[in-house]
Design a protein around this motif. Sequence first.
Motif, PDB file in Angstrom:
ATOM      1  N   ASN A   7     -54.304 -44.395  19.236  1.00  0.00           N
ATOM      2  CA  ASN A   7     -53.388 -43.291  18.958  1.00  0.00           C
ATOM      3  C   ASN A   7     -52.202 -43.712  18.095  1.00  0.00           C
ATOM      4  N   ALA A   8     -52.155 -44.949  17.684  1.00  0.00           N
ATOM      5  CA  ALA A   8     -51.013 -45.439  16.902  1.00  0.00           C
ATOM      6  C   ALA A   8     -51.241 -45.222  15.420  1.00  0.00           C
ATOM      7  N   LEU A   9     -50.262 -44.678  14.785  1.00  0.00           N
ATOM      8  CA  LEU A   9     -50.260 -44.516  13.330  1.00  0.00           C
ATOM      9  C   LEU A   9     -51.541 -43.914  12.785  1.00  0.00           C
ATOM     10  N   THR A  10     -52.067 -42.939  13.478  1.00  0.00           N
ATOM     11  CA  THR A  10     -53.276 -42.294  12.981  1.00  0.00           C
ATOM     12  C   THR A  10     -52.955 -41.367  11.820  1.00  0.00           C
ATOM     13  N   ASP A  11     -51.720 -40.960  11.734  1.00  0.00           N
ATOM     14  CA  ASP A  11     -51.284 -40.096  10.657  1.00  0.00           C
ATOM     15  C   ASP A  11     -50.957 -40.955   9.435  1.00  0.00           C
ATOM     16  N   ALA A  14     -47.238 -41.435   8.704  1.00  0.00           N
ATOM     17  CA  ALA A  14     -46.568 -42.390   9.592  1.00  0.00           C
ATOM     18  C   ALA A  14     -46.842 -43.814   9.116  1.00  0.00           C
ATOM     19  N   ARG A  15     -48.062 -44.063   8.691  1.00  0.00           N
ATOM     20  CA  ARG A  15     -48.424 -45.387   8.180  1.00  0.00           C
ATOM     21  C   ARG A  15     -47.637 -45.693   6.906  1.00  0.00           C
ATOM     22  N   GLN A  16     -47.473 -44.710   6.038  1.00  0.00           N
ATOM     23  CA  GLN A  16     -46.719 -44.898   4.800  1.00  0.00           C
ATOM     24  C   GLN A  16     -45.256 -45.203   5.090  1.00  0.00           C
ATOM     25  N   ILE A  17     -44.687 -44.512   6.064  1.00  0.00           N
ATOM     26  CA  ILE A  17     -43.302 -44.758   6.439  1.00  0.00           C
ATOM     27  C   ILE A  17     -43.144 -46.179   6.960  1.00  0.00           C
ATOM     28  N   ALA A  22     -41.471 -51.803   6.118  1.00  0.00           N
ATOM     29  CA  ALA A  22     -41.876 -53.209   6.045  1.00  0.00           C
ATOM     30  C   ALA A  22     -41.509 -53.809   4.692  1.00  0.00           C
ATOM     31  N   ARG A  23     -41.734 -53.070   3.613  1.00  0.00           N
ATOM     32  CA  ARG A  23     -41.365 -53.577   2.279  1.00  0.00           C
ATOM     33  C   ARG A  23     -39.871 -53.845   2.197  1.00  0.00           C
ATOM     34  N   ARG A  24     -39.082 -52.911   2.715  1.00  0.00           N
ATOM     35  CA  ARG A  24     -37.629 -53.112   2.706  1.00  0.00           C
ATOM     36  C   ARG A  24     -37.259 -54.350   3.520  1.00  0.00           C
ATOM     37  N   ALA A  25     -37.869 -54.495   4.670  1.00  0.00           N
ATOM     38  CA  ALA A  25     -37.554 -55.640   5.531  1.00  0.00           C
ATOM     39  C   ALA A  25     -37.984 -56.959   4.894  1.00  0.00           C
ATOM     40  N   LEU A  26     -39.177 -56.967   4.311  1.00  0.00           N
ATOM     41  CA  LEU A  26     -39.732 -58.210   3.780  1.00  0.00           C
ATOM     42  C   LEU A  26     -39.117 -58.629   2.452  1.00  0.00           C
ATOM     43  N   PHE A  27     -38.614 -57.668   1.674  1.00  0.00           N
ATOM     44  CA  PHE A  27     -38.132 -58.002   0.331  1.00  0.00           C
ATOM     45  C   PHE A  27     -36.635 -57.773   0.149  1.00  0.00           C
ATOM     46  N   VAL A  78     -47.579 -55.186   9.639  1.00  0.00           N
ATOM     47  CA  VAL A  78     -48.340 -54.712   8.480  1.00  0.00           C
ATOM     48  C   VAL A  78     -49.832 -54.932   8.690  1.00  0.00           C
ATOM     49  N   VAL A  79     -50.198 -56.104   9.189  1.00  0.00           N
ATOM     50  CA  VAL A  79     -51.616 -56.379   9.464  1.00  0.00           C
ATOM     51  C   VAL A  79     -52.156 -55.434  10.519  1.00  0.00           C
TER      52      VAL A  79
END
Length: 85
Positions: A7-11, A14-17, A22-27, A78-79
Amino acid sequence: MRAMPPNALTDASARQILHAQARRALFSSGPVPSPCVSVCQMDPTHGICAGCLRTLVEIADWGKMDSQARLAVWQRIVVRSQPEG
């Protein structure tokens, strides 16, 4: 690596958000933001929060982690967020 709960991030949005966060955090050169999205629901089978895709240990230890450890958590998120298949 554990697969994400069914039931996680099936939308897709939500995955895009999550990926944008993650991109903001990682870079970013600033403080590493928490992945928490205030949807605190642990999947007992997978042991991963349906909202942020962290384990209970990752959630509990977040406040004690240095930036490098927090970035490693984001990489695992992310993985975990990748659809199986």
